[in-house]
Design a protein around this motif. Structure first.
Motif, PDB file in Angstrom:
ATOM      1  N   ILE A  37     -35.399  22.548  29.094  1.00 52.91           N
ATOM      2  CA  ILE A  37     -34.067  22.171  28.458  1.00 52.91           C
ATOM      3  C   ILE A  37     -34.008  22.977  27.041  1.00 52.91           C
ATOM      4  O   ILE A  37     -34.925  22.977  26.156  1.00 52.91           O
ATOM      5  N   PRO A  39     -32.199  22.624  23.757  1.00 56.18           N
ATOM      6  CA  PRO A  39     -31.178  21.923  23.253  1.00 56.18           C
ATOM      7  C   PRO A  39     -30.298  22.899  21.911  1.00 56.18           C
ATOM      8  O   PRO A  39     -31.304  23.640  21.148  1.00 56.18           O
ATOM      9  N   PRO A  63     -38.263  21.664  25.109  1.00 55.28           N
ATOM     10  CA  PRO A  63     -38.750  20.649  25.769  1.00 55.28           C
ATOM     11  C   PRO A  63     -38.677  20.651  27.371  1.00 55.28           C
ATOM     12  O   PRO A  63     -37.975  21.348  27.799  1.00 55.28           O
ATOM     13  N   ALA A  77     -34.115  16.197  33.212  1.00 61.04           N
ATOM     14  CA  ALA A  77     -33.885  16.863  31.998  1.00 61.04           C
ATOM     15  C   ALA A  77     -33.137  15.843  30.887  1.00 61.04           C
ATOM     16  O   ALA A  77     -33.570  16.040  29.670  1.00 61.04           O
ATOM     17  N   HIS A  78     -32.423  15.007  31.505  1.00 61.52           N
ATOM     18  CA  HIS A  78     -31.891  13.835  30.166  1.00 61.52           C
ATOM     19  C   HIS A  78     -33.207  13.193  29.655  1.00 61.52           C
ATOM     20  O   HIS A  78     -33.003  12.744  28.384  1.00 61.52           O
ATOM     21  N   LEU A  81     -35.499  15.388  27.420  1.00 55.92           N
ATOM     22  CA  LEU A  81     -34.806  15.764  26.269  1.00 55.92           C
ATOM     23  C   LEU A  81     -34.751  14.584  25.337  1.00 55.92           C
ATOM     24  O   LEU A  81     -35.230  14.845  23.924  1.00 55.92           O
ATOM     25  N   MET A  92     -24.653  19.042  29.740  1.00 49.34           N
ATOM     26  CA  MET A  92     -25.887  19.522  30.207  1.00 49.34           C
ATOM     27  C   MET A  92     -25.462  20.392  31.334  1.00 49.34           C
ATOM     28  O   MET A  92     -24.825  20.154  32.369  1.00 49.34           O
ATOM     29  N   ALA A 114     -28.473  22.215  26.988  1.00 48.16           N
ATOM     30  CA  ALA A 114     -28.062  20.841  26.319  1.00 48.16           C
ATOM     31  C   ALA A 114     -27.283  21.213  25.086  1.00 48.16           C
ATOM     32  O   ALA A 114     -27.694  21.843  24.049  1.00 48.16           O
ATOM     33  N   LEU A 117     -25.260  17.306  21.029  1.00 50.20           N
ATOM     34  CA  LEU A 117     -26.500  16.441  21.010  1.00 50.20           C
ATOM     35  C   LEU A 117     -26.068  15.444  19.980  1.00 50.20           C
ATOM     36  O   LEU A 117     -25.609  15.643  19.013  1.00 50.20           O
TER      37      LEU A 117
END
Length: 165
Positions: A37, A39, A63, A77-78, A81, A92, A114, A117
């Protein structure tokens, strides 16, 4: 024939017939699928400086983590992260997948961008993860890729995919 089976991967040796008719014995590593991912922050990206025991050093990377059995890539992924970067994403964006080293493994890494945030502590990082969070600008990231500071293939692919998306 199975050579090894561990908690996260298994290795097999098998007879293979290639499209040109040649036959050979080959070994394949099956680590399962994973996610990475990127971010995106208002000024750049949130990356990690993480110790990787297989190479005996820290590297700068996005990440990432292994999918659990039956877990959807977006759910992984959720979770990853939050575990590794301490943030959740309101947005996402899937960015496809890559094969890491198809010469000997079927590992597939699903890529995500992502955005939007927000801080989160819903999940804690694994006990064996030695991670420092780094917020870097886009220009710093470009320099780090160019000078080899970022040498992690999945991270370089992810940065490229997100910029081309």
């Amino acid at each position: 024939m199975e050579i090894f089976r561990g908690r996260r991967l298994w290795i097999e040796q098998s007879a293979v017939r290639f499209p040109n008719g040649v036959e050979a014995e080959k070994v394949t590593v099956h680590p399962g699928s994973a996610v990475a991912i990127l971010p995106v922050t208002p000024t750049g990206y949130r990356l990690l400086r993480q110790y990787r025991y297989a190479i005996g050093q820290y590297i700068v990377e996005a990440p990432a983590g292994t999918m659990e059995a039956g877990e959807d890539p977006a759910a992984t992924a959720h979770r990853e992260l939050i575990e590794e970067a301490g943030v959740a994403a309101k947005t996402m964006i899937p960015r496809g997948f890559i094969y890491t080293t198809p010469g000997y493994t079927d590992e597939k890494i699903w890529l995500f961008e992502a955005r939007d945030l927000v801080p989160s502590r819903e999940f804690e990082k694994d006990a064996d993860e030695v991670i420092e969070i780094m917020d870097v600008t886009r220009d710093e990231t470009d320099a780090m890729v160019a000078d080899g500071t970022i040498c992690d293939a999945k991270t370089i692919c992810l940065i490229h995919r997100c910029r081309r998306g």
